[in-house]
Design a protein around this motif. Structure first.
Motif, PDB file in Angstrom:
ATOM      1  N   ASP A  84      45.644  45.375  33.449  1.00 43.06           N
ATOM      2  CA  ASP A  84      46.846  44.582  33.184  1.00 43.06           C
ATOM      3  C   ASP A  84      48.070  45.220  33.833  1.00 43.06           C
ATOM      4  OD1 ASP A  84      48.450  42.537  31.783  1.00 43.06           O
ATOM      5  OD2 ASP A  84      49.156  44.229  30.593  1.00 43.06           O
ATOM      6  N   ARG A  85      48.131  46.553  33.821  1.00 47.86           N
ATOM      7  CA  ARG A  85      49.295  47.260  34.350  1.00 47.86           C
ATOM      8  C   ARG A  85      49.293  47.310  35.868  1.00 47.86           C
ATOM      9  NH1 ARG A  85      50.712  52.520  35.623  1.00 47.86           N
ATOM     10  NH2 ARG A  85      48.612  53.314  35.221  1.00 47.86           N
ATOM     11  N   LEU A  86      48.132  47.554  36.473  1.00 45.46           N
ATOM     12  CA  LEU A  86      48.063  47.790  37.914  1.00 45.46           C
ATOM     13  C   LEU A  86      47.721  46.540  38.722  1.00 45.46           C
ATOM     14  CD1 LEU A  86      46.256  51.250  37.842  1.00 45.46           C
ATOM     15  CD2 LEU A  86      48.685  50.798  38.218  1.00 45.46           C
ATOM     16  N   GLY A  87      47.051  45.582  38.099  1.00 43.64           N
ATOM     17  CA  GLY A  87      46.861  44.288  38.751  1.00 43.64           C
ATOM     18  C   GLY A  87      45.546  44.053  39.446  1.00 43.64           C
ATOM     19  N   THR A  88      44.894  45.106  39.944  1.00 41.10           N
ATOM     20  CA  THR A  88      43.627  44.920  40.668  1.00 41.10           C
ATOM     21  C   THR A  88      42.607  45.967  40.245  1.00 41.10           C
ATOM     22  OG1 THR A  88      44.165  46.365  42.544  1.00 41.10           O
ATOM     23  CG2 THR A  88      44.904  44.068  42.679  1.00 41.10           C
ATOM     24  N   LEU A  89      41.327  45.597  40.385  1.00 45.15           N
ATOM     25  CA  LEU A  89      40.257  46.549  40.087  1.00 45.15           C
ATOM     26  C   LEU A  89      40.330  47.754  41.018  1.00 45.15           C
ATOM     27  CD1 LEU A  89      37.327  44.027  39.545  1.00 45.15           C
ATOM     28  CD2 LEU A  89      38.406  45.432  37.786  1.00 45.15           C
ATOM     29  N   ALA A  90      40.683  47.514  42.281  1.00 42.88           N
ATOM     30  CA  ALA A  90      40.766  48.616  43.239  1.00 42.88           C
ATOM     31  C   ALA A  90      41.843  49.610  42.833  1.00 42.88           C
ATOM     32  CB  ALA A  90      41.058  48.066  44.632  1.00 42.88           C
ATOM     33  N   ALA A  91      42.986  49.112  42.350  1.00 48.65           N
ATOM     34  CA  ALA A  91      44.067  50.003  41.937  1.00 48.65           C
ATOM     35  C   ALA A  91      43.660  50.821  40.717  1.00 48.65           C
ATOM     36  CB  ALA A  91      45.327  49.200  41.642  1.00 48.65           C
ATOM     37  N   VAL A  92      42.959  50.190  39.762  1.00 56.67           N
ATOM     38  CA  VAL A  92      42.479  50.921  38.584  1.00 56.67           C
ATOM     39  C   VAL A  92      41.478  51.989  39.005  1.00 56.67           C
ATOM     40  CG1 VAL A  92      41.240  50.726  36.394  1.00 56.67           C
ATOM     41  CG2 VAL A  92      42.867  48.947  37.065  1.00 56.67           C
ATOM     42  N   ALA A  93      40.564  51.619  39.887  1.00 59.88           N
ATOM     43  CA  ALA A  93      39.559  52.584  40.352  1.00 59.88           C
ATOM     44  C   ALA A  93      40.217  53.777  41.027  1.00 59.88           C
ATOM     45  CB  ALA A  93      38.598  51.888  41.310  1.00 59.88           C
ATOM     46  N   LYS A  94      41.229  53.524  41.850  1.00 58.78           N
ATOM     47  CA  LYS A  94      41.926  54.613  42.540  1.00 58.78           C
ATOM     48  C   LYS A  94      42.663  55.510  41.547  1.00 58.78           C
ATOM     49  CE  LYS A  94      45.365  55.529  46.138  1.00 58.78           C
ATOM     50  NZ  LYS A  94      46.309  54.936  47.117  1.00 58.78           N
ATOM     51  N   ALA A  95      43.320  54.902  40.556  1.00 59.42           N
ATOM     52  CA  ALA A  95      44.088  55.685  39.578  1.00 59.42           C
ATOM     53  C   ALA A  95      43.196  56.561  38.722  1.00 59.42           C
ATOM     54  CB  ALA A  95      44.912  54.746  38.698  1.00 59.42           C
ATOM     55  N   LEU A  96      41.996  56.080  38.419  1.00 64.62           N
ATOM     56  CA  LEU A  96      41.119  56.807  37.497  1.00 64.62           C
ATOM     57  C   LEU A  96      39.946  57.490  38.190  1.00 64.62           C
ATOM     58  CD1 LEU A  96      41.023  54.231  34.554  1.00 64.62           C
ATOM     59  CD2 LEU A  96      42.544  56.190  34.858  1.00 64.62           C
ATOM     60  N   ASN A  97      39.921  57.426  39.532  1.00 66.44           N
ATOM     61  CA  ASN A  97      38.877  58.094  40.317  1.00 66.44           C
ATOM     62  C   ASN A  97      37.475  57.571  39.999  1.00 66.44           C
ATOM     63  OD1 ASN A  97      40.679  59.909  41.687  1.00 66.44           O
ATOM     64  ND2 ASN A  97      40.833  61.068  39.782  1.00 66.44           N
ATOM     65  N   TYR A  98      37.360  56.242  39.909  1.00 63.55           N
ATOM     66  CA  TYR A  98      36.069  55.594  39.767  1.00 63.55           C
ATOM     67  C   TYR A  98      35.920  54.562  40.887  1.00 63.55           C
ATOM     68  CZ  TYR A  98      35.354  57.539  35.086  1.00 63.55           C
ATOM     69  OH  TYR A  98      35.164  58.390  34.034  1.00 63.55           O
ATOM     70  N   SER A  99      34.716  54.026  41.032  1.00 60.56           N
ATOM     71  CA  SER A  99      34.514  52.949  41.996  1.00 60.56           C
ATOM     72  C   SER A  99      34.883  51.620  41.344  1.00 60.56           C
ATOM     73  CB  SER A  99      33.056  52.910  42.455  1.00 60.56           C
ATOM     74  OG  SER A  99      32.214  52.507  41.383  1.00 60.56           O
ATOM     75  N   THR A 151      32.996  41.885  22.828  1.00 59.52           N
ATOM     76  CA  THR A 151      33.941  40.984  22.169  1.00 59.52           C
ATOM     77  C   THR A 151      33.417  39.566  22.048  1.00 59.52           C
ATOM     78  OG1 THR A 151      35.010  40.451  24.281  1.00 59.52           O
ATOM     79  CG2 THR A 151      35.908  42.314  23.029  1.00 59.52           C
ATOM     80  N   GLY A 152      32.472  39.195  22.903  1.00 56.52           N
ATOM     81  CA  GLY A 152      32.002  37.818  22.920  1.00 56.52           C
ATOM     82  C   GLY A 152      33.011  36.856  23.505  1.00 56.52           C
ATOM     83  N   ALA A 153      33.977  37.382  24.272  1.00 57.90           N
ATOM     84  CA  ALA A 153      35.029  36.555  24.863  1.00 57.90           C
ATOM     85  C   ALA A 153      35.075  36.785  26.362  1.00 57.90           C
ATOM     86  CB  ALA A 153      36.382  36.895  24.237  1.00 57.90           C
ATOM     87  N   VAL A 154      35.481  35.738  27.076  1.00 53.44           N
ATOM     88  CA  VAL A 154      35.729  35.886  28.515  1.00 53.44           C
ATOM     89  C   VAL A 154      37.087  36.560  28.688  1.00 53.44           C
ATOM     90  CG1 VAL A 154      36.092  34.666  30.689  1.00 53.44           C
ATOM     91  CG2 VAL A 154      34.354  33.855  29.074  1.00 53.44           C
ATOM     92  N   LEU A 155      37.104  37.704  29.362  1.00 55.78           N
ATOM     93  CA  LEU A 155      38.331  38.494  29.506  1.00 55.78           C
ATOM     94  C   LEU A 155      38.937  38.395  30.897  1.00 55.78           C
ATOM     95  CD1 LEU A 155      37.208  41.720  27.584  1.00 55.78           C
ATOM     96  CD2 LEU A 155      38.446  39.725  26.696  1.00 55.78           C
ATOM     97  N   LEU A 156      38.094  38.098  31.902  1.00 50.06           N
ATOM     98  CA  LEU A 156      38.573  38.047  33.285  1.00 50.06           C
ATOM     99  C   LEU A 156      38.145  36.738  33.921  1.00 50.06           C
ATOM    100  CD1 LEU A 156      37.607  41.654  34.468  1.00 50.06           C
ATOM    101  CD2 LEU A 156      39.767  40.901  33.464  1.00 50.06           C
ATOM    102  N   GLU A 157      39.026  36.192  34.743  1.00 47.62           N
ATOM    103  CA  GLU A 157      38.672  35.010  35.510  1.00 47.62           C
ATOM    104  C   GLU A 157      39.010  35.246  36.973  1.00 47.62           C
ATOM    105  OE1 GLU A 157      40.766  31.963  33.480  1.00 47.62           O
ATOM    106  OE2 GLU A 157      42.752  32.554  34.201  1.00 47.62           O
ATOM    107  N   ARG A 158      38.176  34.717  37.841  1.00 45.08           N
ATOM    108  CA  ARG A 158      38.360  34.917  39.272  1.00 45.08           C
ATOM    109  C   ARG A 158      39.538  34.104  39.788  1.00 45.08           C
ATOM    110  NH1 ARG A 158      36.128  39.307  41.655  1.00 45.08           N
ATOM    111  NH2 ARG A 158      34.208  39.806  40.533  1.00 45.08           N
ATOM    112  N   VAL A 159      40.358  34.759  40.627  1.00 42.27           N
ATOM    113  CA  VAL A 159      41.460  34.086  41.304  1.00 42.27           C
ATOM    114  C   VAL A 159      41.422  34.554  42.753  1.00 42.27           C
ATOM    115  CG1 VAL A 159      43.946  33.726  41.431  1.00 42.27           C
ATOM    116  CG2 VAL A 159      42.853  34.032  39.199  1.00 42.27           C
ATOM    117  N   GLY A 160      40.926  33.698  43.643  1.00 43.45           N
ATOM    118  CA  GLY A 160      40.753  34.127  45.024  1.00 43.45           C
ATOM    119  C   GLY A 160      39.766  35.275  45.097  1.00 43.45           C
ATOM    120  N   ARG A 161      40.204  36.377  45.690  1.00 46.10           N
ATOM    121  CA  ARG A 161      39.343  37.559  45.810  1.00 46.10           C
ATOM    122  C   ARG A 161      39.591  38.561  44.686  1.00 46.10           C
ATOM    123  NH1 ARG A 161      39.648  39.629  51.940  1.00 46.10           N
ATOM    124  NH2 ARG A 161      37.951  40.941  51.138  1.00 46.10           N
TER     125      ARG A 161
END
Length: 300
Positions: free
Chosen positions: A14-29, A44-54
């Protein structure tokens, strides 16, 4: 029971905006981050993410979890702080990010004081500019950040950060002690060679805007954030610089002169920590050690 680590990953997305940015910040793929968030969806049994473009976007249900994740993580840091306070010794490792002028002027004395008062505390320091330092703080890669605000360019308060003022440090005009650029007024330095920080960071933008307010576009011959290099260039007659008064704490300078800038501008220096960690004994001890170092300057 929801997994705290996965909640933190969702908050970082939510803070960084992209999976790539989170991975870079936390040193994961990115794939590892995506896998953990998929597990959180299963929990949770809930949909948490939805695709938007790439990329992906958080759903309304995900934002509910993010709000609670902020509160849970802050509460956990408060618990850690209270537990640490109950112990008699200040120990552990404190990770600090700072910029150069504070490292030169305040950190050596602060470390000496901490070594005497709290020999079991290990302090690790990295030199970083403000933006990556605060990103590291919010990503839990850093515990304390030394920050600065310049007149007219104050940064908005970041969510989840506790700030404590250190000092309002006057910025001075440094000119060679002799030669063609030996001047007392900024307006007389149109055409002088300047050494400034890069123009894409706050100190560099501020310095350039001050020259423009004085009626000229600065001739920036050398771009460097290294204050020791800036001092040396002024001492040898090759440039004019804007340098902080704090730099001369326990230091002397060679053949240069320091003069007030128009309006006598001051930058605000402060420490920033995550809100829930402000009462950690190690953080309180570090902040106190810094306050001891700025005491004489504040009085002056």
């Amino acid at each position: 029971m929801l997994d705290i680590y996965r909640l933190r990953l969702l908050r970082e997305l939510d803070r960084l905006g992209t999976l790539a940015a989170v991975a870079k910040a936390l040193n994961y793929s990115p794939s590892a981050i995506s896998q953990q968030l998929s597990l959180l969806e299963s929990e949770t049994g809930a949909v948490l993410l939805e695709r938007v473009g790439r990329g992906v976007r958080l759903t309304a249900q995900a934002r509910i979890l993010v709000r609670h994740a902020d509160a849970v993580l802050e509460r956990l840091e408060l618990a850690e702080a209270e537990l640490a306070t109950s112990m008699t010794e200040v120990t552990g490792t404190l990770r600090v990010a700072s910029f150069q002028s504070v490292l030169l002027a305040l950190i050596p004395g602060a470390l000496s004081g901490l070594a005497t008062a709290h020999p079991g505390l290990r302090v690790e320091i990295t030199q970083l500019e403000a933006d990556p330092a605060f990103e590291g703080l919010l990503a839990h890669n850093v515990d304390v950040v030394l920050g600065e605000d310049y007149p007219g360019l104050a940064q908005p308060l970041k969510r989840g950060i506790d700030e404590e003022d250190l000092i309002h440090d006057e910025m001075l005009m440094a000119v060679p002690a002799s030669g063609p650029w030996h001047r007392r007024d900024l307006a007389d330095l149109a055409g002088a060679p300047f050494v400034f920080d890069p123009g894409d960071i706050v100190p560099g933008r501020w310095a350039r805007s001050l020259c423009r307010a004085a009626g000229f576009e600065p001739d920036v011959r050398i771009v460097s954030g290294d204050l020791l290099l800036q001092v040396r260039l002024v001492e040898t007659g090759h440039a004019v610089a804007f340098l902080p008064d704090l730099l001369w704490t326990d230091r002397t300078h060679g053949p240069l002169e320091l003069h007030p800038l128009p309006g006598r501008p001051r930058r605000r220096l402060f420490t920033g920590v995550r809100t829930g960690s402000a009462e950690q004994p190690a953080i309180r001890a570090f902040r106190k050690a810094l306050q001891v170092q700025v005491g004489p300057k504040r009085a002056g």
